[in-house]
Write a protein that holds these residues in place. Structure first.
Motif, mmCIF file in Angstrom:
data_model
loop_
_atom_site.group_PDB
_atom_site.id
_atom_site.type_symbol
_atom_site.label_atom_id
_atom_site.label_comp_id
_atom_site.label_asym_id
_atom_site.label_seq_id
_atom_site.Cartn_x
_atom_site.Cartn_y
_atom_site.Cartn_z
ATOM 1 N N VAL A 133 -0.486 -4.765 -8.706
ATOM 2 C CA VAL A 133 0.832 -4.256 -8.326
ATOM 3 C C VAL A 133 0.959 -2.819 -8.806
ATOM 4 O O VAL A 133 0.766 -2.533 -9.991
ATOM 5 C CB VAL A 133 1.958 -5.116 -8.937
ATOM 6 N N PHE A 134 1.307 -1.910 -7.891
ATOM 7 C CA PHE A 134 1.443 -0.491 -8.208
ATOM 8 C C PHE A 134 2.869 -0.059 -7.854
ATOM 9 O O PHE A 134 3.250 -0.043 -6.681
ATOM 10 C CB PHE A 134 0.420 0.339 -7.434
ATOM 11 N N ILE A 135 3.638 0.294 -8.869
ATOM 12 C CA ILE A 135 5.048 0.649 -8.683
ATOM 13 C C ILE A 135 5.234 2.130 -8.975
ATOM 14 O O ILE A 135 4.900 2.612 -10.061
ATOM 15 C CB ILE A 135 5.956 -0.194 -9.601
ATOM 16 N N ALA A 136 5.732 2.869 -7.978
ATOM 17 C CA ALA A 136 6.082 4.274 -8.166
ATOM 18 C C ALA A 136 7.538 4.327 -8.600
ATOM 19 O O ALA A 136 8.453 4.129 -7.799
ATOM 20 C CB ALA A 136 5.870 5.048 -6.861
ATOM 21 N N ALA A 137 7.767 4.572 -9.897
ATOM 22 C CA ALA A 137 9.105 4.438 -10.465
ATOM 23 C C ALA A 137 9.799 5.757 -10.720
ATOM 24 O O ALA A 137 11.021 5.801 -10.810
ATOM 25 C CB ALA A 137 9.034 3.638 -11.775
ATOM 26 N N SER A 138 9.045 6.855 -10.851
ATOM 27 C CA SER A 138 9.629 8.141 -11.217
ATOM 28 C C SER A 138 9.637 9.072 -10.015
ATOM 29 O O SER A 138 8.572 9.466 -9.522
ATOM 30 C CB SER A 138 8.835 8.779 -12.368
ATOM 31 N N GLY A 139 10.816 9.411 -9.533
ATOM 32 C CA GLY A 139 10.918 10.309 -8.387
ATOM 33 C C GLY A 139 10.285 11.655 -8.681
ATOM 34 O O GLY A 139 10.397 12.190 -9.785
ATOM 35 N N GLY A 140 9.567 12.203 -7.688
ATOM 36 C CA GLY A 140 8.929 13.494 -7.849
ATOM 37 C C GLY A 140 7.602 13.448 -8.572
ATOM 38 O O GLY A 140 7.011 14.492 -8.838
ATOM 39 N N ALA A 141 7.111 12.235 -8.887
ATOM 40 C CA ALA A 141 5.878 12.109 -9.653
ATOM 41 C C ALA A 141 4.719 11.704 -8.750
ATOM 42 O O ALA A 141 4.908 11.129 -7.682
ATOM 43 C CB ALA A 141 6.049 11.089 -10.781
ATOM 44 N N ALA A 142 3.514 11.998 -9.215
ATOM 45 C CA ALA A 142 2.292 11.615 -8.502
ATOM 46 C C ALA A 142 1.492 10.655 -9.376
ATOM 47 O O ALA A 142 1.439 10.806 -10.589
ATOM 48 C CB ALA A 142 1.450 12.849 -8.192
ATOM 49 N N SER A 143 0.872 9.669 -8.733
ATOM 50 C CA SER A 143 -0.036 8.770 -9.447
ATOM 51 C C SER A 143 -1.313 8.639 -8.635
ATOM 52 O O SER A 143 -1.298 8.717 -7.404
ATOM 53 C CB SER A 143 0.604 7.402 -9.680
ATOM 54 N N HIS A 144 -2.427 8.416 -9.344
ATOM 55 C CA HIS A 144 -3.746 8.408 -8.712
ATOM 56 C C HIS A 144 -4.550 7.201 -9.201
ATOM 57 O O HIS A 144 -5.568 7.355 -9.893
ATOM 58 C CB HIS A 144 -4.495 9.695 -9.034
ATOM 59 N N PRO A 145 -4.171 5.983 -8.843
ATOM 60 C CA PRO A 145 -4.943 4.819 -9.272
ATOM 61 C C PRO A 145 -6.327 4.808 -8.614
ATOM 62 O O PRO A 145 -6.486 5.194 -7.457
ATOM 63 C CB PRO A 145 -4.102 3.626 -8.786
ATOM 64 N N ARG A 146 -7.305 4.336 -9.387
ATOM 65 C CA ARG A 146 -8.660 4.191 -8.854
ATOM 66 C C ARG A 146 -9.140 2.797 -9.236
ATOM 67 O O ARG A 146 -9.236 2.464 -10.422
ATOM 68 C CB ARG A 146 -9.600 5.270 -9.403
ATOM 69 N N ASN A 147 -9.417 1.984 -8.227
ATOM 70 C CA ASN A 147 -9.766 0.585 -8.427
ATOM 71 C C ASN A 147 -11.237 0.349 -8.111
ATOM 72 O O ASN A 147 -11.801 0.982 -7.210
ATOM 73 C CB ASN A 147 -8.907 -0.321 -7.534
#
Length: 462
Positions: A173-187
């Motif tokens: 589960v990947f939740i984008a919670a912070s507006g204006g933020a970037a996340s880069h998950p690598r599985n």
């Protein structure tokens, strides 16, 4: 300052603090990756692979690193995860908030001997060596994937020893919670010879309801607390399916309407292996999914199945490639899109039959349903064949609801809105029925029904 310069500056600041920063091989990979991104820049429509989905607008965006150490897990996030778990109580769950592992929300049950399900950040601390071969080569990646490799701080790792079967689904589960933020998950998924598992990637908007799939209109919805600021999720999933292994990968994307979602799923298959990819896209302002597999052994099988619904001015793009590099491979590829308002859907699928790949059996099809005269779809099914003794077919259809069928339903006492909903949902059912995992099939069906006018009247079709 240009967007590229901002990313370079962010990398210089964050790289020393990323998990695994002390590993020489990883530091070098990350350096090569950010240089690759700086060289390429955001792709534009001038590039053949991005003809219908330019990302140049991201050059004006200023995404910040997520506030990992500052944001608490609030009730809305907990409720979102609880709603997902209610659909599949027996599964294993890893939860990531703004791209970082959240152990308080995760639950991994008893696994068979030889199976490992863990966060990338943890493995980089205690067992990083094997990841070097699986991490990937930045020189071969497109710009978004290179940016992911540079900033990847976390993600999920699933390792199965030869012959190991995990009966329960593995949920990420990947939740984008912070507006204006970037996340880069690598599985990373590595299935040894004869191993079996079902892996589900969930990308919910905060407040997504478990029974309807809709986004709750609350101040806690993703980005709402920040004035509706967009989030960027840029995810890469690398999958190794060794000889005779069976991996089913399902992805359900329901992110906030202002989100940007970029994803790459890259699989390699060994002799006699089976790989199935199901991509369900119902959220985000722009969603791009690059899905590929390569047959590195004989008699491989693969299924690519996709379903998306876009409305407003939203845009979704599936870009796929199935590389039949060895003989006697079988592939089936089916994508269906429902488009309303001024939305746009894109499908570019390429099946490559290499020299010597005799007795290949490949079918590719994409179908689009336009609910509005302003909706657009671009379909490019492609076959490239360099071998004899093969059986290959491809096709594409674009159409509207059949007026004669609508009239028939209305003569049976069904209202016009209900009749249109029934036919629209019937169009989606073919893709839904290919999903063997019942909880995800139900949730994807709920997401489609929730987007139709008068959705409450469709609940009898659960």
């Amino acid at each position: 300052m240009s967007s590229i310069d901002r990313w370079l500056g962010a990398f210089r600041e964050q790289a020393p603090r990323l998990p695994g920063a002390g590993l020489p091989w990883l530091a070098e990979r990350r350096r090569e990756a950010i240089e690759r991104f700086a060289e390429l820049g955001w792709p534009s429509s001038k590039l053949e692979d991005w003809r219908h989905t330019s990302l140049l607008f991201l050059g004006d965006a200023d995404f910040a690193p997520p506030a990992w150490g500052q944001r608490s897990v609030d009730d809305a996030i907990r409720a979102t995860v609880a709603g997902l778990r209610a659909d599949d109580e027996n599964g294993h769950w890893l939860v990531f908030v703004d791209g970082r592992f959240e152990p308080s929300l995760s639950r991994v049950g008893a696994l068979p001997a030889g199976a490992e399900v863990a966060a990338l950040s943890e493995l980089l601390d205690r067992a990083p060596d094997w990841l070097e071969a699986s991490f990937g080569d930045a020189a071969a990646e497109q710009a978004p994937q290179a940016l992911n490799a540079a900033f990847a701080a976390d993600g999920a790792v699933v390792r199965l020893a030869p012959g190991v079967a995990v009966d329960e689904s593995i949920n990420l589960v990947f939740i984008a919670a912070s507006g204006g933020a970037a996340s880069h998950p690598r599985n990373f998924v590595v299935a040894g010879a004869g191993a079996q598992a079902t892996i589900v990637e969930h990308y919910p908007g905060i407040g997504a309801q478990p029974d309807t799939g809709t986004q709750a209109a609350s101040a806690t919805a993703a980005g709402a607390a920040d004035g509706g600021a967009a989030t960027l999720t840029n995810v890469v999933t690398r999958i190794e399916v060794h000889a005779d292994a069976r991996i089913t990968h399902l992805k359900l994307q329901q992110e906030h309407p202002e989100a940007i979602h970029l994803a790459a799923i890259d699989a390699v298959q060994g002799r006699g292996s089976s790989f199935a990819s199901h991509s369900m896209s119902f959220g985000a302002r722009l969603a791009r999914n690059d899905i590929t597999t390569r047959f590195d052994g004989e008699a491989c099988e693969t299924l690519f199945n996709g379903l998306y619904h876009v409305d407003g001015k939203r845009h979704v793009d599936h870009h796929t490639r199935i590389d039949h590099a060895q003989p006697r491979g079988t592939s089936r590829e089916y994508y269906r899109g429902i488009l309303d308002d001024a939305a746009r859907g894109v499908f570019t699928g390429r099946i490559l039959v290499g020299p010597g790949a005799i007795r290949t059996d490949a079918v590719q099809r994409t179908d689009s349903l336009l609910l509005s005269p302003r909706a657009e779809t671009d379909a490019r099914p492609e076959l490239e064949i360099y071998a004899d003794d093969v059986k290959c077919a491809h096709g594409a259809t674009v159409g509207q609801l059949d007026e004669a069928t609508l009239f028939y339903l209305r003569t049976r006492g069904i209202g016009e809105t209900e009749a249109r909903n029934l036919l629209t949902y019937a169009f989606a059912v073919e893709a839904l029925l290919r999903i063997e995992l019942l909880p995800l099939r139900r949730r994807a069906g709920a997401a489609i029904r929730a987007r139709l006018p008068g959705a409450e009247s469709m609940e009898a079709l659960r």
